[in-house]
Each structure stands twice: as C-alpha cells, then as structure tokens.
Design an enzyme around this catalytic site. Sequence first.
Site, PDB file in Angstrom:
ATOM      1  N   HIS B  67      -4.398  98.454  51.692  1.00  0.00           N
ATOM      2  CA  HIS B  67      -3.718  97.354  52.452  1.00  0.00           C
ATOM      3  C   HIS B  67      -2.736  98.244  53.423  1.00  0.00           C
ATOM      4  O   HIS B  67      -1.812  98.885  53.070  1.00  0.00           O
ATOM      5  CB  HIS B  67      -2.309  96.873  51.368  1.00  0.00           C
ATOM      6  CG  HIS B  67      -1.565  95.791  51.800  1.00  0.00           C
ATOM      7  ND1 HIS B  67      -1.402  94.835  50.934  1.00  0.00           N
ATOM      8  CD2 HIS B  67      -0.877  95.532  52.918  1.00  0.00           C
ATOM      9  CE1 HIS B  67      -0.556  93.874  51.738  1.00  0.00           C
ATOM     10  NE2 HIS B  67      -0.291  94.452  52.933  1.00  0.00           N
ATOM     11  N   ASP B 312       0.809  99.533  51.977  1.00  0.00           N
ATOM     12  CA  ASP B 312       1.465  98.643  52.521  1.00  0.00           C
ATOM     13  C   ASP B 312       2.028  99.116  53.951  1.00  0.00           C
ATOM     14  O   ASP B 312       3.408  98.733  54.457  1.00  0.00           O
ATOM     15  CB  ASP B 312       2.481  97.777  51.962  1.00  0.00           C
ATOM     16  CG  ASP B 312       2.738  96.271  52.672  1.00  0.00           C
ATOM     17  OD1 ASP B 312       2.048  95.997  53.622  1.00  0.00           O
ATOM     18  OD2 ASP B 312       3.664  95.660  52.151  1.00  0.00           O
ATOM     19  N   HIS B 316       6.519 100.469  62.448  1.00  0.00           N
ATOM     20  CA  HIS B 316       7.092  99.506  63.510  1.00  0.00           C
ATOM     21  C   HIS B 316       7.654 100.602  64.549  1.00  0.00           C
ATOM     22  O   HIS B 316       8.121 101.958  64.303  1.00  0.00           O
ATOM     23  CB  HIS B 316       8.313  99.024  62.967  1.00  0.00           C
ATOM     24  CG  HIS B 316       8.025  97.705  62.229  1.00  0.00           C
ATOM     25  ND1 HIS B 316       7.569  96.514  62.881  1.00  0.00           N
ATOM     26  CD2 HIS B 316       8.122  97.393  60.830  1.00  0.00           C
ATOM     27  CE1 HIS B 316       7.045  95.627  61.836  1.00  0.00           C
ATOM     28  NE2 HIS B 316       7.415  96.201  60.712  1.00  0.00           N
TER      29      HIS B 316
END
Lengths: 308, 435
Positions: B67, B312, B316
């Site tokens: 993920h 996960d 950013h």
Amino acid sequence: MKFERKDILGISELSVNEINLILETAESFLEISTREIKKVPTLRGKTVINLFFEASTRTRTSFEIAGKRLSADTINISASTSSVVKGETLIDTARNLEAMNPDVIVIRHSAAGAPHLLATLVKQSIINAGDGAHEHPTQALLDMMTIKEKKGKIAGLKIAIIGDITHSRVARSNIYGLTKMGAEVVLAGPSTMLPRDIEQMGVKAYTKLEDAIPDADVVMMLRIQLERQKQNIFPSLREYSQRYCLHSRNITLARKDAIVMHPGPINRGVEISPDIADDSSRSVILDQVNKGVAVRMALLYLLTGGNE
Amino acid sequence: MKILLTGARVIDPARKTDTTADILLEDGKIAKTGTDLLSSVKSKEAVKIKIIDLDGMVLTPGLIDMHTHLREPGLEYKETIASGARAAVTGGFTSIACMPNTDPVNDNRSITEFIKRKASEAALANVYPIGAISRGSSGIQMTEFWDLKEAGAVALSDDGKPVMDAALMRHALEYAHSLSLPVIAHSEDTNLSAGGQMNEGYYSTILGLRGIPSIAEEVMIARDILIAEFTKTHLHIAHVSTAGSVRLIRNAKERGIQITAETAPHYFTLTDEVLQTYSTSLKVNPPLRSAADLKAIREGLADGTLDAIATDHAPHARTDKELEFEYAASGISGLETSLSLSLRLVQDGVLSLPDLIAKMSLNPAQILHLPKGTLAAGADADITVFDPHLKWTVDVGAFCSKGKNSPFHGWEMQGKALLTIVGGEIKYSLPSLKI
C-alpha cells in the site's frame, strides 16, 4: 509579577496567577474608558494588526478600540479564507506582516490551531481572537472579569453553560478558565451538541436545561448557529427554543441573584427570552462588552512588556 | 553475476526456517541455501562471485509494501515513481504496490502500462500497480477489470475514497473474484466522517477539531464483511485503525469469511494524544486513534487478525502540509521508517521476528498473488538484509522520498536496512556496509 508569555493562544495554557494578573491589569484599565479623553500614551509607537479571517464586528471593534485607547497604531485586515484557494497561505501572509515589524498580531480564524501555527512562524506576539471551535481566550477573560465584578469572586460559584458546546470556542475557554479559578461548571445542551468525553474536562454535562441551572450563580447562554440545522444536529429552532431557551419560568430554578450572560450576538427568543435579556437586574450582557475592551487593553499592555 | 551472502540469520516464513545460513544468488534467482557455501564455491570460481559477509545481520525475503502512493502521473511534485521506488529500496522494500489515486486516476490500461514502464526505467523496486474499482474512483461506474489485469494491475481499489455504493461493491467483488483480482477496501463512511480532521474523542473535543468517529471505519468494514460473505469472495481491508475493526475482522475470520487486513506503522506507534501541537505531520486518514485502539491493533497483529503491515506511504510537498490543520493534506511518508517502527513490535514482544517478516513479505505476496516472499531455491532473488541493532536517528532531510512529511523526524530508531537486492541486483546498500 512579570508577564512572561509571548502569545495568548488559549486559556488552557494560562496559570491561575497569570489569569489573576490579566484580570487585575484589566480592572485598572476600566477607568480609562470612562474619561472625557479616552486615551493614554502607554503603547505609543507600537503597532497592532488585527488579522481577521472570519467575520466579526464586536471582537474586532473591541480590539481596535483597546489598541487606540492605549495609543497603539491599529490596522485591521479582513482576509478571507478563500485566499487559501488563491494560493496565498496563512504562512505567506504571516511572513509579509512580520516583515512590516508590527508588535502584536491579533488573529481570528475559522480553523482551530491557526493562531498556534502563526505563533511558531513569527516573532511577534500573537493573540488568539477565536480559532474554530477551539478557544476564544479574550472572551473567557472578559466573562471571568464580569463574574468577578458582579459576584465578588469566582471560586465556589456554580456556573451553567447552556447550548451548542460542540461548536463553541467560548465554552471551551470558559471551561478551562472557570474550573481553574475554582468554580463548579455544569453544561447543558442537546446530546448532539455535547462533544465526546467532554466531562473529562472536569465538568458535568446534562441534556436538560432544568438539570443544569438549579442553584446556579451564573447562567451563560451560547449562541446557536442557524446553519447547524442543515447538519441534522437539531431538528428546528422552534424545538430548540422550547427546550433550551432561558425564560422567566425556568430561571427561577437558578439562585435568586443569578446573573445571565451571553457572548453575543443574541438570537432573542431562541437562547434567551427578551424579558430576561433586557432585565438589567439579571442580564450582564452589555457589561461583558464593556469589560472586553479593558481585557484586550490589558493583554496588549502585558504582551508588549508594559509591566516590566 | 553471482552473489554469495554469508553468515546471516536467514528467516524464511514460507518454509518456516530461521537459521544461520549462506545464500547463493545466480541469474536473478536464489540458487542455493546452505551452510558453508563459501568453501564449496571457493574451490571453483570464487573470483567471479561477489561475496558479502553478513555475520550478525538478518536476511529475509524482500519486503513487500502492498500500500503506497507514488503520485505519478500528475502529482510529480509530491513523488515520482522513481523517487518512490528509491525510497522503497532504501527502506528495505523490494516490491511495492501503488494505489490508483493519481491524476488522472489509474482506471485504465494506458495508465497502468505507463506506471509499469516508468518503474522499469527506474529499475529499482518491483512496482505493482493497483487499478481503480470505479472510473475516476468516483464510485459510480466500474472500470475494465480484465483490461487492467492484462496490463499488469495486481488488485483493485478506490483507496483514498470508499465505495459508498454497496451494490457497486458487491458487483466489483463478484466480477473481480472471477479474475482472481483482490479488491482492497478503503473503509470510511463519508457521511460519518464528513469534515472530520482527527479521531473523535477527548482530544478532538479539547482541540476543537471535527472528529472522525471510529464507527466511520467500522460500519463500512461490517458492511463489506457481509458482502464478502454473501458473495463468497475475498476482500482485503486497508489501513485498519480501530479496536472495533479488529474485532469485526477477527470474528469474520473465525466464521471462515475470506477477509484479509493490513495496518500501518503509525497506528501501532502513535495515538491522538500527540495532536495537541496541531502539527500537520500527524494528520493522516484514517486518523491516529486512541490508546485503546493502538492496543487492539497490536493484539490484532499478534493473534493474526491483521495479516500485513503496509506503509500507506503518502508523500506530500511542504506546501500541502504547511497549512492550517483543516486545510493540510492527510498522509505520512512511510517507506523509510516502516521497517524500524515495525521492529519495535519485536522489541516490545508483540511479534516474533519471523512473524513480523511474514507480515511484511510472505503475507502481502499471498494476498496479492505475487510469486514472491520466499527464499526457496528457484525463487526470484529479492532479498532484504537489515541490522537489527543499528541505532539511527530519523532525518526527513535525508529521505529519498520527495515527501518529507513524517511525524517521526528526530526519533531514535533501532534496526535499519543494510542491503536491498531485487532480481539478484543490489539496488541499495548502506554506505557503511563494505561490499
């Protein structure tokens, strides 16, 4: 006692001594506003920027008057949060303002924590004039000042705060302040307006107004935001006012000499019936506004090193 | 090119082995495992073999992160496939699966092929694209599952968004099951989570931030368990964060429903208490939960309810995070801290080291039907070697990922990847390792 803080971000971080110092300083400033010439030179040459990202009339005016009565140069900036969409961030705005060398930046913002972000970025003193549903420290200070004046003390009083606690920064700041000062704080509101685990803040929470106000010395009514109806947090203003409006019948449950407070602006007939709101023997709503100027003068004074 | 790795503690959960051994890699495959391979090769052609002494180190099947978010195409300022793959091998991962919430969304063959091509150009970790369940991940119209699978998609998910339409979820599970494509659920009822910024509880109350209740996750997991049971299909649940979710999944497994689930290191490391700083590096979706949830996640890992640990990884840019908490993007850049944070589970006695390795290699391989996660002879030579004792301090400035958004900056860690081998080629080695 010297005031050591750079910023006033919330009541949660203030000690009882600091609160007392602010209230005592504010009391000494009350008199200035009653003079013929309502101005002292204390903050001459200081610059205060009121940076408001959220609509406000009374808080902004109160800060502006507070600054002007102390002879500070006050500048109001009404920024829209849509500037975020335009690409200018709070950080850009802060850096630009910092470059102009103000002494204090007063910020109101719809986002909780925005004043904390600003405080980490700039060297100027930051005063939180309300951030989201988090804190509104100057409101709590003026409320405590009003209670202290009317009741002679805060410790030992029973204070009921009624309404939409979930979305209220006024409630949070007052819960911190009043419990620190030794009052018993009880809350009431529809269960959808009582945030999760609120009793861990050291208060009792009820869903019926009648359970919260018996023997209260102070009843503080919160403003209901009409748009909350759309979120299905309550069915209608009609039902809300039937159950949570303070009026001449349910107020008899409180102490005979209980005072009624409201941070404004009031929805008459929704939160408080007009006869109670305008009963000067009980309602201290305009005293609160009056104290607001003195409290904000005191903070500007203390943050700029006035009592050194 | 042959590589001989000698003297490491070799853990292979697929064969349930945990012993000191040597491993010989040849032509991109694992040729042989045994003791004292050095003397047997020395006699013949030792000069042509790269010999790496790994005494005191742990050698495992290449770690697999099922993920990640690689952001390319469209959001290259946050991460590219190359920078994400570089972060992966640096963190000890030989294979990563990437979620489709790029711009445009990976909802068709051409995007899947683009990702595969970019990954092969980068030539670092194996990159397995995950295709969208619905076009644009908008939750309305199914994508072309056959085509996506043929192009290289290994699973389907609308991750980042839930499939709110239960009928779409039902049909997606049925259709995907017939192609042996796993479906991965992002479990979030968006009506319950609307406007939410952090876990709903005492800390959201005092911080004045809108809460995301645990039931926003749990009602969707409960729904999807029922759909998986009814349709007799396999469902994988992404980023489990709550005690209630663990209980639902445990119960479903006990009843024989084909459910698998993953959690991420931040859910067994941090709680919502740390949010009092309003630091946006802590903003993640699902949000950091309560201490009771953290405990339940650890129990779920220990008893096998949670099959896999995934990062996960959600990189950013600074501009996405240096904002008011409400406006900041959700996500943690996780590829380069996951192994060290997960090793804490071993240090804390939650998992044995072989069990941890299984959750980071064999189990994700099985869930995604990848021919990976084992050190058996003939398997792809995907290998991770780490030093379980090496102490280091997290410095986001040193991340290979473009995403420097980590709440673990400055943390003292124990255990770090030393050597990452993909298809028999060394893709990463810690500079201090003499090779």
